[in-house]
Design a protein around this motif. Sequence first.
Motif, PDB file in Angstrom:
ATOM      1  N   HIS A 285     -24.789  94.145  73.306  1.00 23.88           N
ATOM      2  CA  HIS A 285     -25.338  95.451  72.943  1.00 23.88           C
ATOM      3  C   HIS A 285     -24.315  96.531  73.267  1.00 23.88           C
ATOM      4  O   HIS A 285     -23.379  96.314  74.037  1.00 23.88           O
ATOM      5  CB  HIS A 285     -26.655  95.733  73.684  1.00 23.88           C
ATOM      6  N   VAL A 286     -24.511  97.663  72.637  1.00 24.33           N
ATOM      7  CA  VAL A 286     -23.658  98.812  72.927  1.00 24.33           C
ATOM      8  C   VAL A 286     -24.412  99.742  73.876  1.00 24.33           C
ATOM      9  O   VAL A 286     -25.634  99.669  73.995  1.00 24.33           O
ATOM     10  CB  VAL A 286     -23.237  99.561  71.643  1.00 24.33           C
ATOM     11  N   ARG A 287     -23.655 100.574  74.525  1.00 29.21           N
ATOM     12  CA  ARG A 287     -24.258 101.531  75.457  1.00 29.21           C
ATOM     13  C   ARG A 287     -25.286 102.389  74.723  1.00 29.21           C
ATOM     14  O   ARG A 287     -25.045 102.884  73.627  1.00 29.21           O
ATOM     15  CB  ARG A 287     -23.153 102.409  76.021  1.00 29.21           C
ATOM     16  N   GLY A 288     -26.477 102.520  75.318  1.00 29.66           N
ATOM     17  CA  GLY A 288     -27.533 103.334  74.733  1.00 29.66           C
ATOM     18  C   GLY A 288     -28.402 102.609  73.725  1.00 29.66           C
ATOM     19  O   GLY A 288     -29.307 103.207  73.140  1.00 29.66           O
TER      20      GLY A 288
ATOM     21  N   GLU B  29     -20.659  86.041  61.386  1.00 25.38           N
ATOM     22  CA  GLU B  29     -20.594  87.391  61.935  1.00 25.38           C
ATOM     23  C   GLU B  29     -21.962  87.787  62.466  1.00 25.38           C
ATOM     24  O   GLU B  29     -22.979  87.201  62.109  1.00 25.38           O
ATOM     25  CB  GLU B  29     -20.099  88.393  60.893  1.00 25.38           C
ATOM     26  N   PHE B  30     -21.974  88.781  63.340  1.00 23.25           N
ATOM     27  CA  PHE B  30     -23.218  89.314  63.898  1.00 23.25           C
ATOM     28  C   PHE B  30     -22.980  90.771  64.243  1.00 23.25           C
ATOM     29  O   PHE B  30     -21.839  91.237  64.317  1.00 23.25           O
ATOM     30  CB  PHE B  30     -23.630  88.528  65.151  1.00 23.25           C
ATOM     31  N   THR B  31     -24.069  91.481  64.474  1.00 23.74           N
ATOM     32  CA  THR B  31     -23.984  92.880  64.878  1.00 23.74           C
ATOM     33  C   THR B  31     -24.675  93.035  66.226  1.00 23.74           C
ATOM     34  O   THR B  31     -25.858  92.719  66.358  1.00 23.74           O
ATOM     35  CB  THR B  31     -24.663  93.797  63.834  1.00 23.74           C
ATOM     36  N   PRO B  32     -23.936  93.497  67.249  1.00 22.87           N
ATOM     37  CA  PRO B  32     -24.578  93.720  68.556  1.00 22.87           C
ATOM     38  C   PRO B  32     -25.718  94.734  68.441  1.00 22.87           C
ATOM     39  O   PRO B  32     -25.723  95.592  67.542  1.00 22.87           O
ATOM     40  CB  PRO B  32     -23.439  94.279  69.414  1.00 22.87           C
TER      41      PRO B  32
ATOM     42  N   GLY C 149     -27.732  97.888  68.608  1.00 20.47           N
ATOM     43  CA  GLY C 149     -27.339  99.288  68.654  1.00 20.47           C
ATOM     44  C   GLY C 149     -26.030  99.597  67.961  1.00 20.47           C
ATOM     45  O   GLY C 149     -25.643 100.759  67.847  1.00 20.47           O
ATOM     46  N   ALA C 150     -25.318  98.581  67.480  1.00 20.62           N
ATOM     47  CA  ALA C 150     -24.037  98.801  66.795  1.00 20.62           C
ATOM     48  C   ALA C 150     -24.257  98.844  65.285  1.00 20.62           C
ATOM     49  O   ALA C 150     -25.316  98.463  64.784  1.00 20.62           O
ATOM     50  CB  ALA C 150     -23.045  97.700  67.151  1.00 20.62           C
ATOM     51  N   THR C 151     -23.246  99.307  64.573  1.00 21.76           N
ATOM     52  CA  THR C 151     -23.326  99.333  63.110  1.00 21.76           C
ATOM     53  C   THR C 151     -22.294  98.428  62.460  1.00 21.76           C
ATOM     54  O   THR C 151     -22.475  97.997  61.327  1.00 21.76           O
ATOM     55  CB  THR C 151     -23.117 100.776  62.590  1.00 21.76           C
ATOM     56  N   ASP C 152     -21.221  98.131  63.183  1.00 23.02           N
ATOM     57  CA  ASP C 152     -20.166  97.290  62.619  1.00 23.02           C
ATOM     58  C   ASP C 152     -20.323  95.845  63.069  1.00 23.02           C
ATOM     59  O   ASP C 152     -20.461  95.573  64.266  1.00 23.02           O
ATOM     60  CB  ASP C 152     -18.786  97.801  63.050  1.00 23.02           C
ATOM     61  N   PRO C 153     -20.287  94.901  62.105  1.00 22.62           N
ATOM     62  CA  PRO C 153     -20.392  93.494  62.477  1.00 22.62           C
ATOM     63  C   PRO C 153     -19.120  92.980  63.147  1.00 22.62           C
ATOM     64  O   PRO C 153     -18.041  93.532  62.955  1.00 22.62           O
ATOM     65  CB  PRO C 153     -20.632  92.787  61.136  1.00 22.62           C
ATOM     66  N   ILE C 154     -19.273  91.930  63.919  1.00 18.61           N
ATOM     67  CA  ILE C 154     -18.152  91.274  64.603  1.00 18.61           C
ATOM     68  C   ILE C 154     -18.022  89.865  64.035  1.00 18.61           C
ATOM     69  O   ILE C 154     -19.002  89.121  63.974  1.00 18.61           O
ATOM     70  CB  ILE C 154     -18.386  91.213  66.125  1.00 18.61           C
ATOM     71  N   LYS C 155     -16.825  89.509  63.597  1.00 19.75           N
ATOM     72  CA  LYS C 155     -16.556  88.167  63.062  1.00 19.75           C
ATOM     73  C   LYS C 155     -16.288  87.204  64.211  1.00 19.75           C
ATOM     74  O   LYS C 155     -15.577  87.541  65.157  1.00 19.75           O
ATOM     75  CB  LYS C 155     -15.330  88.194  62.144  1.00 19.75           C
ATOM     76  N   VAL C 156     -16.844  86.007  64.109  1.00 16.31           N
ATOM     77  CA  VAL C 156     -16.610  84.979  65.127  1.00 16.31           C
ATOM     78  C   VAL C 156     -16.433  83.611  64.475  1.00 16.31           C
ATOM     79  O   VAL C 156     -16.936  83.359  63.381  1.00 16.31           O
ATOM     80  CB  VAL C 156     -17.763  84.885  66.157  1.00 16.31           C
ATOM     81  N   ASP C 157     -15.696  82.761  65.152  1.00 14.26           N
ATOM     82  CA  ASP C 157     -15.533  81.373  64.741  1.00 14.26           C
ATOM     83  C   ASP C 157     -15.979  80.528  65.931  1.00 14.26           C
ATOM     84  O   ASP C 157     -15.249  80.387  66.908  1.00 14.26           O
ATOM     85  CB  ASP C 157     -14.069  81.089  64.383  1.00 14.26           C
ATOM     86  N   VAL C 158     -17.203  80.015  65.857  1.00 11.93           N
ATOM     87  CA  VAL C 158     -17.814  79.335  66.992  1.00 11.93           C
ATOM     88  C   VAL C 158     -18.401  77.992  66.555  1.00 11.93           C
ATOM     89  O   VAL C 158     -19.077  77.917  65.540  1.00 11.93           O
ATOM     90  CB  VAL C 158     -18.949  80.203  67.613  1.00 11.93           C
TER      91      VAL C 158
END
Length: 199
Positions: A25-28, A73-76, A78-87
């Motif tokens: 999550h992001v702050r707030g 990808e997923f979005t934390p 409270g965030a708006t930008d997705p994060i790419k992952v290779d898991v």
Amino acid sequence: ANHMFVAVNSGSLPPDLLESTLFGHVRGAFTSAVHSKKGYFEVADRGTIFFDEIGTIGPETQIKLLRVIQEKEFTPLGATDPIKVDVRILAATNADLFQLVKDGKFREDLYYRLDVIKVALPALRDRKEDIPSLVDHFFTLYCRENDKFLDSDGRSLLRFHPDAMQILMEHSWPGNVRELENVVERAVVLAVDPVAPVE
């Protein structure tokens, strides 16, 4: 294999906390989110995430998990930008996932995304030849934890009396490996001699 391995105990977390744990999550993002926090997926990037008891994950989290598997990808929170992952995703359960799908408790599309390579592990009662090795492993684990009966290499000196070992080999183990682990842990905690007796 050389990157992070992250284990998730799926059944022990409520849905909202599980989501924050997995995706961060992001702050707030919510009242107590005073700092941003990476989720397990971000931590496990280029490594492995292991879901223990995947069948206990709620419907909302199942949808988000499916997206991570499909889109990588997923979005934390409270965030708006997705994060790419290779898991790499490993999942374990003692429930019949296909029956949960039929009962409407587990998403069919997620089931088929997870069901790439299946490893069926027989119950301990059907592989009793593993008991001595598991006992040795758990003796060392709990002797280290309790700092007792260890040799100079940190291996357990504690052993079961042959009569006790015979009882272990003949037991049906309805609680499976966890039951065996508890028996060994109890033996370590109560042991006053390097040969644990029959209880």
